[in-house]
Design an enzyme around this catalytic site. Structure first.
Site, short mmCIF file in Angstrom:
data_model
loop_
_atom_site.label_atom_id
_atom_site.label_comp_id
_atom_site.label_asym_id
_atom_site.label_seq_id
_atom_site.Cartn_x
_atom_site.Cartn_y
_atom_site.Cartn_z
N HIS A 1 1.11 -1.05 0.18
CA HIS A 1 -0.23 0.18 0.10
C HIS A 1 1.13 1.14 -0.13
O HIS A 1 0.15 2.46 0.22
CB HIS A 1 -0.60 0.34 1.01
CG HIS A 1 -1.75 -0.68 1.46
ND1 HIS A 1 -2.95 -0.82 0.50
CD2 HIS A 1 -2.15 -2.28 1.92
CE1 HIS A 1 -3.88 -2.23 0.53
NE2 HIS A 1 -3.02 -2.59 1.92
N ARG B 1 0.44 18.71 3.63
CA ARG B 1 1.90 19.18 3.55
C ARG B 1 2.07 18.65 2.32
O ARG B 1 1.32 18.36 1.67
CB ARG B 1 2.45 17.52 4.63
CG ARG B 1 1.97 15.93 4.45
CD ARG B 1 3.21 14.93 4.59
NE ARG B 1 2.55 14.21 4.54
CZ ARG B 1 1.96 12.84 3.44
NH1 ARG B 1 3.16 13.64 2.18
NH2 ARG B 1 1.83 11.57 3.72
#
Ligand code: ADP
Ligand code: ADP
Ligand code: MG
Length: 498
Positions: A237, A294
């Site tokens: 993932h 971010r």
């Protein structure tokens, strides 16, 4: 408007260096922080000033928010850039930075808190008509009720940690029989990894593609999207190859996803650079997954196709300047591909393979960008994410960018540790990738260690054997273990030639 004159980068490695390069171009003084393991890192050498935070473990160095803020006061720093990972998505840290009278180069602590919880994020976007993966929008407290919901959604389902990140805290449940056991595991994993045991259910999208939208918002209410990045080539993932634009996104879909992403940003009064992640099914329906508040690891591909420096934009926004462009001003120029060069062995289940960079030579040439934080002879420390570098290429179209990447991979010489480069070359040449017909299961579907053996041409073997011999002589001055490792490499390449 506040002006940033001195910036501390609360991070390490490639991203610290990448941020400081832009800061210097903007005439801003830079301060690096480092742990004892990173004393000689290029970002520490590049910075105008550098502060040792403590021993290698992140908990004793890069995660010491209070200490970092203290150092800022001592060195008269006026802003902190958190990079990615570490303290970048820590709302408490962002709040403390603000309370200390410093500028946090990122969104408000309130936005970070909302988007840091996948559940709070889903609730926040509720009124913006953003498509969500079918599932529960509250933490599971009652197993029986959750089973009823899972049956309604239809198996397989995914149990996800609300506080999860970095590909961790997810469990697939194939059928009702497994539900309870997987659920208990998910809760205890979430509790120990993230200190928050809240989990929820999502439909498991089969054949999913991961496509995300870069957004930028200023502190005056303007928000734009800088198109998509496709990050479907993943292992565990976690992304290994990214590209922009995606091979499957049409102009209409791009506009719809872009506008949905701007909606997500507005739902949490977002400012700064952020990424809205979507999962896309085989019929090209897209669903909101999460927002990363971010700078993203793979931001360079967006910089290559838009010509914008995202760190420069982040700094401007933090200085409360309005965005200098509007949505209509943004255009896609060509195509960009990024491969993440991890110190991992693709032949051994992508397990970390740390050690010394005995040889390290970067590729060069037009349209090739290397963001890294190591030099030849350095060790890849075991304490942190084992990413060595990001290799990015830009071409006038997808084929040109891929061809350039394959050339650049061939020119990248890393000896001493295994990396993901050989896997990336395999993937980039694979028919599924070339045609654009792939999903996040690429590794499971097509990759076996044997394919790497077949990949090496005689020419490459010859070159590598020659290099190995060169390093064998270099290594004779060094330690026995190092020499043994080099000898082993040299022998293995000589054997290949036979
Ligand atoms: P991106 O989506 O930018 O690729 P990743 O999810 O791979 O980002 O994470 C970027 C970095 O942050 C990696 O080093 C990853 O290990 C770390 N990271 C992300 N989320 C978390 C988290 N919740 N806790 C700890 N580390 C995290
Ligand atoms: P993280 O915070 O760890 O990045 P994400 O929610 O962004 O978590 O998911 C990471 C990856 O897991 C996605 O890129 C995708 O490959 C996979 N994934 C997440 N949700 C689903 C889902 N509902 N169905 C199938 N795959 C999923
Ligand atoms: Mg994610």
């Amino acid at each position: 408007m506040p002006e940033i004159k001195k910036l501390l980068v609360a991070n390490r490695g490639e991203i610290s260096l990448r941020i400081m390069r832009t800061a210097r171009e903007m005439g801003i003084k830079t301060v690096a922080v480092y742990s004892e393991a990173d004393r000689l890192s290029p970002n520490v050498i590049f910075a105008d000033e550098a502060v040792c935070l403590g021993p290698p473990a992140s908990s004793q160095s890069y995660l010491l928010g209070d200490k970092i803020i203290e150092e800022c006061k001592k060195l008269e720093v006026d802003a902190i850039h958190p990079g990615y990972g570490f303290l970048s998505e820590n709302a408490d840290f962002a709040r403390k930075v603000r309370e200390a009278g410093l500028i946090f180069v990122g969104p408000s602590p309130e936005s970070i808190a909302v988007m840091g919880s996948k559940l709070a994020a889903k609730q926040a976007v509720g009124k913006y008509d953003i498509p969500l993966v079918p599932g529960t929008d509250e933490a599971i407290t009652d197993i029986d009720a959750a089973k009823v919901k899972a049956a309604e959604i239809g198996y397989p389902i995914l149990i996800k940690a609300s506080a999860g990140g970095g590909g961790k805290g997810m469990r697939i449940v194939e059928n009702e029989g497994e539900f309870e056991e997987q659920m208990q595991r998910a809760v205890s994993e979430a509790q120990s990894a993230f200190g928050d045991g809240a989990v929820f259910i999502e439909k498991f999208i089969t054949s999913p593609r991961h496509i995300e939208i870069q957004v930028l918002g200023d502190q005056h209410g303007n928000t734009v999207y800088l198109f998509e990045r496709e990050c479907s080539i993943q292992r565990r993932h976690q992304k290994v190859i990214e590209e922009a634009p995606s091979a499957v996104v049409t102009p209409e879909m791009r506009k719809a996803m872009g506008e949905a992403a701007v909606g997500v940003a507005m739902a949490c009064n977002y400012y700064g650079a952020g990424t809205v992640e979507f999962i896309v099914d085989d019929k090209l329906n897209f669903y909101f997954l999460e927002m990363n508040t971010r700078l993203q690891v793979e931001h360079p591909v967006t910089e290559m196709i838009t010509g914008k420096d995202l760190v420069r934009e982040q700094i401007w926004i933090a200085e409360e300047k309005p965005l200098s462009f509007q949505q209509e001003d943004l255009k896609i120029n060509g195509h960009a591909v990024e491969v993440r060069v991890y110190a991992e062995d693709p032949k051994n289940n992508f397990l970390p393979d740390i050690g010394k960079l005995i040889t390290y030579r970067r590729p060069q040439g037009p349209g090739v960008r290397v963001d890294d934080g190591f030099e030849e002879g350095m060790d890849i420390p075991i304490y942190y994410d084992p990413m060595i570098a990001k290799l990015v290429t830009h071409g006038e179209n997808r084929k040109a960018a891929i061809d350039k990447m394959i050339r650049a991979i061939d020119d990248y010489k890393i000896i001493g540790i295994q990396t993901t480069l050989a896997f990336c070359k395999f993937a980039l040449r694979h028919e599924a990738f070339v045609s654009g017909n792939f999903d996040t299961k690429f590794v499971e579907h097509y990759f076996t260690p044997a394919v790497l053996e077949e990949q090496f041409s005689d020419e490459e073997s010859e070159l590598l054997a020659a290099l190995a011999v060169e390093f064998l002589s270099k290594a004779s001055l060094k330690s026995t273990t190092e020499r043994k490792k080099t000898e082993a490499i040299s022998t293995s390449w000589r054997n290949r030639l036979k």
